[in-house]
Design a protein around this motif. Structure first.
Motif, PDB file in Angstrom:
ATOM      1  N   GLU A 244     -54.319  12.841  41.634  1.00  0.00           N
ATOM      2  CA  GLU A 244     -55.464  11.888  42.000  1.00  0.00           C
ATOM      3  C   GLU A 244     -55.103  11.031  42.851  1.00  0.00           C
ATOM      4  O   GLU A 244     -53.800  10.915  43.143  1.00  0.00           O
ATOM      5  N   GLY A 245     -55.643  10.212  43.373  1.00  0.00           N
ATOM      6  CA  GLY A 245     -55.408   9.357  44.513  1.00  0.00           C
ATOM      7  C   GLY A 245     -55.569   9.891  45.847  1.00  0.00           C
ATOM      8  O   GLY A 245     -55.461  11.181  46.106  1.00  0.00           O
ATOM      9  N   ILE A 246     -55.633   9.049  47.055  1.00  0.00           N
ATOM     10  CA  ILE A 246     -55.899   9.543  48.148  1.00  0.00           C
ATOM     11  C   ILE A 246     -54.900  10.146  48.847  1.00  0.00           C
ATOM     12  O   ILE A 246     -54.739  11.284  49.502  1.00  0.00           O
ATOM     13  N   MET A 247     -53.686   9.594  48.689  1.00  0.00           N
ATOM     14  CA  MET A 247     -52.349   9.941  49.460  1.00  0.00           C
ATOM     15  C   MET A 247     -51.101  10.187  48.446  1.00  0.00           C
ATOM     16  O   MET A 247     -50.064   9.426  48.551  1.00  0.00           O
ATOM     17  N   PRO A 248     -51.401  11.039  47.255  1.00  0.00           N
ATOM     18  CA  PRO A 248     -50.132  11.240  46.483  1.00  0.00           C
ATOM     19  C   PRO A 248     -48.956  11.684  47.343  1.00  0.00           C
ATOM     20  O   PRO A 248     -49.128  12.555  47.943  1.00  0.00           O
ATOM     21  N   ASN A 249     -47.728  11.249  46.894  1.00  0.00           N
ATOM     22  CA  ASN A 249     -46.615  11.785  47.446  1.00  0.00           C
ATOM     23  C   ASN A 249     -45.858  12.654  46.482  1.00  0.00           C
ATOM     24  O   ASN A 249     -45.786  12.248  45.463  1.00  0.00           O
ATOM     25  N   VAL A 250     -45.343  13.794  46.823  1.00  0.00           N
ATOM     26  CA  VAL A 250     -44.923  14.854  46.176  1.00  0.00           C
ATOM     27  C   VAL A 250     -43.395  15.173  46.891  1.00  0.00           C
ATOM     28  O   VAL A 250     -43.546  15.380  48.312  1.00  0.00           O
ATOM     29  N   THR A 251     -42.172  15.373  46.254  1.00  0.00           N
ATOM     30  CA  THR A 251     -41.332  15.998  46.713  1.00  0.00           C
ATOM     31  C   THR A 251     -40.718  17.230  45.884  1.00  0.00           C
ATOM     32  O   THR A 251     -40.623  17.161  44.652  1.00  0.00           O
ATOM     33  N   ILE A 252     -40.677  18.409  46.524  1.00  0.00           N
ATOM     34  CA  ILE A 252     -40.160  19.476  45.753  1.00  0.00           C
ATOM     35  C   ILE A 252     -38.913  20.146  46.326  1.00  0.00           C
ATOM     36  O   ILE A 252     -38.719  19.741  47.570  1.00  0.00           O
ATOM     37  N   ALA A 446     -37.425  26.759  42.088  1.00  0.00           N
ATOM     38  CA  ALA A 446     -37.974  25.329  42.105  1.00  0.00           C
ATOM     39  C   ALA A 446     -37.750  24.711  40.607  1.00  0.00           C
ATOM     40  O   ALA A 446     -38.492  25.142  39.754  1.00  0.00           O
ATOM     41  N   ASP A 447     -36.895  23.694  40.549  1.00  0.00           N
ATOM     42  CA  ASP A 447     -36.625  23.446  39.358  1.00  0.00           C
ATOM     43  C   ASP A 447     -37.661  22.340  38.856  1.00  0.00           C
ATOM     44  O   ASP A 447     -37.955  21.479  39.598  1.00  0.00           O
ATOM     45  N   GLN A 448     -38.248  22.558  37.916  1.00  0.00           N
ATOM     46  CA  GLN A 448     -39.507  21.558  37.370  1.00  0.00           C
ATOM     47  C   GLN A 448     -39.133  20.322  37.344  1.00  0.00           C
ATOM     48  O   GLN A 448     -39.877  19.370  37.572  1.00  0.00           O
ATOM     49  N   HIS A 449     -37.778  20.047  36.805  1.00  0.00           N
ATOM     50  CA  HIS A 449     -37.411  18.590  36.965  1.00  0.00           C
ATOM     51  C   HIS A 449     -36.943  17.942  38.112  1.00  0.00           C
ATOM     52  O   HIS A 449     -36.990  16.768  38.136  1.00  0.00           O
ATOM     53  N   SER A 450     -36.907  18.620  39.267  1.00  0.00           N
ATOM     54  CA  SER A 450     -36.689  18.142  40.434  1.00  0.00           C
ATOM     55  C   SER A 450     -37.992  17.791  41.222  1.00  0.00           C
ATOM     56  O   SER A 450     -37.700  17.305  42.224  1.00  0.00           O
TER      57      SER A 450
END
Lengths: 490, 917
Positions: A244-252, A446-450
């Motif tokens: 949700e939200g316009i510009m969510p930030n994600v780091t993988i 890709a570690d889920q926790h990271s």
């Protein structure tokens, strides 16, 4: 920086015209500018019929390549890109960006904002890359999840409306046509400030992030003293972020185990906001050593709504997953074959499927096969002249399997057997097809926790991995085989 | 701005259907059959329209030429207001008008009327959601811009522009423009329309820069406003720079043009003369004309400009990748060369962009590189960019067309310090062999990919030329050789597709083009190609094409190899026609006996017309090459033995030519014919070629002819002619004709060669007078030009003077000259005539006069006072003079002749002597 016209042409060999214009769109305001900019070198956009004919001729897709035609076959008529000059109406229409994919010709003509004589280099024409993006965008839209002709027709019928959104005046606004389709449907949503143009709406629902890593392994194996075998892993990381939200930030973050193979040649999606210089510079052209950056590879981004490829990478793993040899000897109307395959011990011995296809080109249908396999079953496709060795889900304990046999062929009939320009005489290959789930050859995961998500609610994070083969060739070691420069650097 | 005001502002009176709708009472209107469309003509159903549109799209020109063509544009506009048609059908009608406005409304007046009608339709839409508003805006914009109607005098322009600007700025333009939900998409559409109008008329929005900036800062849709602002800003900068004006506060100027007030066309009219490239091609941009160096903004303006650019760049991540790329091209080229605007503004964007694989973004980075060079990219940055480009050019995740484009970018990379010549593809300096490893060609590549990678390999080989072969590494040249061998092997396959053969020859051509100076490459290539011919003679047309296009480095050895390949084999198999085609290309003067032997043997197998013609084509090549010996026998044999009369005739013709024309002329006679080659009979085509050569053509006189000093000796008078030429002439024949038959016909004078600037010995023209009288000689010259043409020219006539005919008498016996003279003197009478006359003398006196004019004829001299002169006048006359007792100013002359007709001539002659000194 605009397009004068765009076409989709289905290639239909054997029909009188060898093709049909399925879609075309012209941009008269751009054409008006072209006339001014190109001056005396201006060649107008032709009607669909003449364009179809000229394009198919230039790309050798007409059925009449029997005779030498100078304007097409001359040695100095060299095309090193997907950009062509077409002879139409007494002039040469250039530059025509065109390529063939899945029997569909994608073509468009970008505006060149200067005279065309002499021809400026393509790199200096701003519209060229836009042409490619437009065509790639249409291609992605048509073939994403498309299964049959009816679906293709439906999508083709949507194209005029989509281009009215994505490219109303010939200047491309968004190469992601699916996005434009969504924006038509999302039209009633009021947009708040700073809505990215590549995200037409916002997600409402349970937050979740899905990350899947798909590695494809390619190989060329020769079993020869003076030619090196080559193999390469190509990875793609696909994400779908329902946040949700316009510009969510994600780091993988992608990580490697201690003995994992470093990721190289990393290309990222434009939504990635910053990149570590180690990621930017790690390249397969450099000599490998222990100092190579081995992660974790962090990708901060603001996700679009749809599923997207976060990044691509390549990697040099120390050994190919399956090493083999293939020996084929011709004896009059028969060939004798011997195949040996060995799974490397480090590889997960649990396939979704694994099979070896052994095609015989430029020969007649198979009339008789005598064979012995140490493992699995052999299927014979007589008319297609192909043997398929089904290996199944697991290699045996020894990790090594073999096949030997004699194949007899009938008389060759030219209509049914397409000509293959590589596999002539003893030059032959077998191609491996396999898939291993929940596994990557590099070890990349890709570690889920990271995974860090800066958005409201704690998302459910799911990760997937798989390895599949792609262009995995084992060449007959008893005859010449096509090599690449890399194979010579022993 | 009110909705009533917007569409009608300054526009022409509403047209017919509008009147109908507003003028007829609503009740009546409903009773009418289905709305306004029906009363111009019967309403067309959806199916009819679908058919009509289909027919139009199949061939617009054919449709417009047909009976329905004329009405289409009008019908389309009317039908848009029909209540019977669905919105979807109307959208498809509008789609047609977006693509073909020039066909529907072919002139500016029609386009203006159409735009007006479209705007009328727009404002008449009921205030509920409609799919038509957006396409109507696009269609009106297209009609005006494409139809050339956009301008201050156009009513439709005056309505459309404020409407678009109102929509773009998110203002309430009235209920007619649909519910609030439609405002946002319409706002974006209006921006797009304005951008297209600005593209077609640069400077149109110059007065709105401040407004656009403030909109972008508020809550306008980011992408359309960013692109619109960037374009308007760029165009304004260019126009102001050309006018040597500053930005004049345009960036901060306040609100939109007053509602209903006049649109500011000032900048657009200045920009009008020069449609500006939005992203100029690089070489063109090098010219000062395109640069903005002349624009020197004030510090305040520079700050504003920087702020505007930074504002655009900061939000650029909100744009789609293709729109980001457009923004970078526009801003990069807008700021290039602008003083006080360092390109560091772009720097924060670069790292992000370099990581992507998006074609437009990487291309835009390259454009920035080309625009700013070292100012934006340090040497390290340049190296990184090259690495990313190299990577992208081979990345397995990218499609082939992208690979090829990146490879092109590599070979045209805008280096900070380029070394090579501009305009030629070269490998950048930093692109070492290591980086290139993955970019080398392989037989598994597609044709265009193979050629692109092959070009790079050739460039590496060219660089590698100087270096010794390295032991451990495979040398690129070896790899090149192997690759070419592989291509030839595939091309040699019988029944293989022509594309494979074409690829092989294209690769060979490319290699020769790049490595013409490397015998290590060319020698194996020559041998390989000769072997390919042996394996598949049907590739002869490709060989001929290759020979036509390569230089002598490959051409010469390949000709020789192919000739040997052909003549060393018996010419009787099915490949004979190919052998003959090759021979006609490669046969020359060398080793003609082998070629002739082959042709003799082949003649027996040339059973059809085509083969015979091919055979004669080889003979023709030999004729041109000057092969004489042996060829005559062959031609004679062919003239007898060929079955086809056309072939026999042609052989005979060649034989005649061979027998009658000298080498150079033969070469020209058989040179490339200007006649159309497609005629059935080879003779016809060929005849036209050498008919011109064999015929004598009239030409302007290329020489000057004059009579030189007299040479009174010998049995007949001889004119000494002096020649000067303006161009080299060969086989010159001068023909003379005497007017009035005074002399016997004159023989021609032949000169093998005359060259300009090289003195020629005098030509001697013997005269055989029938009467001793002066005459005019008409002169014609026949000659061959260096081009081999035979020409003739009329020269100015030559005059033979009376004195030119003088001959001395044979020598008198020694000692008795006086007696000899007296004998002649006496013999003239009684048949002859005698006269006395006064010959005036010049200042030199008698002695000089005699020495100058009469010396050869003096028989008895007592200088300085007395001379006896005897002149023989062919054919049989004599003239005797006694010049004695000269006075200061003259000498009395006694003269006798045996031919009285000579008397007046002699008199004129003597009287003219003093003047002639």
């Amino acid at each position: 920086m605009a397009q004068r016209a765009v076409w989709l042409i289905s290639h239909e060999p054997g029909t009188p015209l060898c093709g049909t214009v399925r879609f075309s769109r012209r941009y008269p305001t751009v054409e008006k500018r072209a006339r001014v900019f190109n001056g005396t070198s201006y060649v107008p956009i032709p009607e669909d019929g003449p364009f179809l004919k000229a394009l198919l001729f230039e790309l050798r897709l007409l059925d009449d390549d029997k005779d030498f035609v100078e304007s097409r076959d001359s040695c100095s008529h060299i095309n090193k890109t997907s950009v062509y000059g077409l002879l139409v109406g007494g002039g040469e229409l250039w530059p025509v960006v065109a390529f063939l994919k899945n029997n569909m010709m994608y073509a468009c003509v970008p505006l060149v904002e200067q005279t065309l004589s002499p021809r400026p280099p393509l790199i200096s024409i701003s519209g060229i890359s836009q042409s490619f993006e437009l065509l790639f965008g249409i291609q992605d839209f048509l073939h994403l999840g498309q299964k049959n002709d009816t679906e293709l027709n439906t999508k083709l019928n949507q194209l005029p409306d989509l281009l009215l959104q994505a490219c109303p005046f010939g200047t491309l606004l968004d190469a992601n046509l699916q996005n434009s389709l969504d924006s038509i449907n999302f039209a009633s949503v009021t947009h708040p400030q700073k809505q990215p143009a590549w995200k037409v709406g916002t997600y409402k629902g349970k937050p979740q992030v899905s990350i899947s890593i798909t590695e494809k392994v390619k190989s060329m194996q020769y079993d020869k003293q003076d030619i090196a075998d080559t193999w390469q892993v190509v990875g793609a990381v696909t994400c779908k972020c329902d946040l949700e939200g316009i510009m969510p930030n994600v780091t993988i973050s992608l990580s490697l185990p201690t003995n994992g193979s470093p990721l190289q040649d990393i290309l990222v999606h434009p939504c990635v906001t910053s990149l570590d210089s180690a990621i930017l510079t790690s390249s397969s052209v450099d000599a490998m050593d222990d100092s190579a950056f081995s992660g974790p590879y962090k990708f901060p981004f603001t996700p679009p709504l749809e599923s997207f490829n976060l990044c691509y990478y390549t990697s040099q793993v120390p050994v190919p997953p399956i090493l083999g040899f293939y020996q084929m000897k011709e004896e009059e109307i028969q060939v004798k074959i011997t195949v040996n395959l060995k799974l490397h011990e480090s590889v997960k011995n649990n396939f979704e499927f694994c099979e070896a296809r052994i095609p015989f080109y430029n020969r007649g249908p198979i009339t008789h096969v005598e064979y012995k396999v140490s493992f699995g079953q052999l299927e014979v496709f007589r008319e297609k002249s192909v043997l398929i060795w089904i290996i199944g889900q697991k290699f045996p304990k020894s990790m090594e399997i073999s096949l030997s046999g004699t194949v007899t062929f009938g008389a060759k009939s030219h209509e049914k057997q397409p000509f293959d320009e590589i596999c002539i005489g003893g030059t032959a290959y077998l191609k491996l097809h396999f898939k291993i789930l929940d596994y990557t050859l590099t070890g990349c995961y890709a570690d889920q926790h990271s995974v860090q998500v800066f958005a409201s609610g704690k998302p459910k994070i799911s990760t997937h991995r798989k390895l599949i083969s792609s262009d995995y060739y084992i060449w007959n070691s008893k005859a010449p085989a096509p090599i690449t420069y890399g194979s010579l650097l022993l | 701005m009110s909705s009533r005001h917007a569409p009608r502002a300054g526009g022409p009176a509403p047209r017919e259907p509008v009147v109908a709708r507003s003028g007829v009472a609503p009740e009546t209107s409903r009773l009418h059959l289905g709305g306004p469309g029906c009363w111009t003509m019967g309403p067309l159903s959806r199916e009819t329209w679908a058919q009509r549109l289909g027919a139009f799209r199949a061939s617009p020109s054919a449709f417009m030429a047909g009976p329905e063509g004329e009405d289409l544009g009008r019908d389309l506009l009317n039908e848009l207001r029909s209540e019977k048609l669905s919105e979807q059908t109307k959208v498809s009608l509008l789609a047609l008008s977006l693509e073909y406005p020039a066909q529907l409304w072919p002139d500016a007046a029609a386009a203006e009327a159409a735009a007006t009608s479209l705007l009328d339709t727009l404002v008449l839409l009921p205030p509920r959601p409609s799919a038509l508003r957006r396409p109507l805006l696009l269609a009106a914009t297209t009609a005006l811009a494409a139809g050339g109607a956009l301008g201050p005098t156009s009513g439709a322009s005056r309505r459309l522009l404020p409407l678009l600007l109102g929509l773009a700025s998110g203002r309430d333009v009235g209920r007619g423009f649909g519910p609030a939900s439609e405002q946002r998409p319409l706002q974006a559409t209006a921006c797009e329309c304005l951008r297209e109008l600005e593209s077609c008329k640069p400077g149109l929005l110059g007065g709105c820069l401040g407004l656009l900036r403030s909109l972008l800062g508020q809550e306008g849709p980011v992408q359309p406003l960013s692109l619109l602002l960037a374009l308007a800003l760029r165009n304004t900068l260019v126009i102001q720079a050309r006018a040597r004006a500053g930005l004049q506060g345009l960036l901060v100027a306040g609100d939109m043009p007053a509602a209903g007030g006049p649109w500011n066309w000032t900048l657009a009219e200045e920009g009008d003369a020069h449609l500006q490239p939005q992203a100029p091609s690089w070489p063109a941009a090098e010219e000062e004309e395109c640069g903005l160096a002349v624009l020197e903004p004030s510090p305040e303006e520079a700050r504003e400009l920087r702020a505007a650019v930074a504002q655009l760049l900061d939000t650029s991540y909100l744009l789609t990748p293709v729109a980001q790329a457009q923004l970078l091209w526009l801003l990069g080229w807008a700021l290039r060369g602008l003083r006080g605007q360092p390109p560091v503004l772009f720097k924060p964007q670069l790292v992000r962009l370099l990581g992507t694989a998006q074609l437009t973004l990487l291309h835009a980075v390259l454009a920035l590189k080309a625009a700013f060079g070292e100012a934006l990219f340090t040497a390290q940055d340049e190296a990184l960019l090259l690495r990313r480009l190299t990577l992208a050019a081979q990345h397995p995740a990218l499609p082939l067309p992208a690979h090829l484009f990146y490879l092109h970018c590599l070979l045209n990379f805008p280096e900070n310090w380029p070394l090579g010549p501009t305009g030629e593809e070269t490998a950048p300096l930093l692109l070492g062999p290591r980086l290139c490893r993955g970019l080398l060609p392989s037989l598994l590549h597609d044709p265009s990919a193979l050629l692109a990678h092959l070009h790079l390999l050739c460039l590496l080989c060219a660089e590698d030329e100087e270096k010794e072969e390295k032991g451990q590494d495979w040398c690129p040249r070896h790899y090149l050789g192997e690759l070419l061998a592989g291509l030839r092997q595939r091309a040699a396959l019988h029944g293989g597709p022509r594309a494979l053969a074409t690829l092989c020859f294209q690769a060979s051509y490319l290699v020769v083009h790049c490595l013409a100076m490397q015998p290590m490459v060319l020698t194996p290539l020559t041998h390989g190609l000769a072997r390919l011919y042996r394996a598949r003679p049907a590739l002869a047309p490709h060989f001929v094409d290759l020979l036509d296009r390569v230089g002598p480095e490959l051409g010469e050895p390949l000709r020789m190899a192919l000739r040997q390949e052909v003549v060393s084999r018996p010419g009787r198999d099915e490949a004979l026609r190919w052998h003959l085609q090759i021979l006609s290309k490669v046969a020359d003067g060398k080793a003609p006996s082998a070629t002739l032997g082959f042709l003799h043997a082949a003649a027996a197998h040339c059973t059809d017309w085509g083969l015979q013609q091919a055979l004669l084509q080889v003979c023709r090549a030999l004729l041109r090459a000057g092969v004489g010996e042996g060829l005559a026998d062959l031609l004679q044999a062919l003239a007898r033995q060929l079955e086809d009369p056309d072939g026999r005739d042609r052989a005979r013709l060649y034989y005649i030519l061979l027998a009658h024309l000298a080498g150079p002329k033969l070469g020209v006679a058989l040179g490339p014919s200007l006649a159309a080659p497609a005629l059935t009979s080879s003779l016809v085509a060929e005849n036209q070629g050498f008919a011109a050569v064999l015929m004598v053509q009239e030409a302007p006189a290329p020489m000057r002819l004059s009579v030189g000093p007299r040479r009174a000796a010998g049995p007949v008078p001889v004119l000494q002619l002096q020649v000067e030429v303006l161009e080299p002439l060969y086989s010159v024949e001068l023909r003379f004709r005497v007017e009035g038959q005074l002399y016997a016909p004159l023989g021609a004078v032949h000169v093998p060669c005359l060259l300009p600037g090289r003195p020629c010995r005098p030509l001697h023209l013997p005269l055989q007078p029938r009467r001793p009288a002066p005459a005019q000689l008409a002169v014609r010259a026949l000659f061959t030009t260096p081009a081999g043409l035979t020409c003739h020219a009329h020269l100015p006539p030559l005059t033979v003077n009376f004195a030119d005919l003088f001959l001395p008498f044979p020598r008198a016996p020694d000692g008795d000259k006086q007696g000899f003279f007296e004998e002649l003197w006496d013999s003239c009478l009684p048949e002859g005539a005698e006269s006395r006359l006064w010959c005036p003398l010049g200042p030199q006196g008698l002695e000089a006069l005699v020495a100058r004019h009469l010396d050869p004829f003096v028989v008895v001299a007592q200088p300085p006072t007395s001379y006896h002169v005897a002149i023989r006048l062919p054919p049989a006359s004599r003239l005797l003079l006694r010049l004695e007792a000269a006075h200061g100013d003259g000498v009395p002359v006694a003269l006798r002749t045996d031919d009285w007709a000579v008397l007046p001539l002699a008199g004129d002659y003597l009287r003219g002597l003093s003047a002639a000194i």
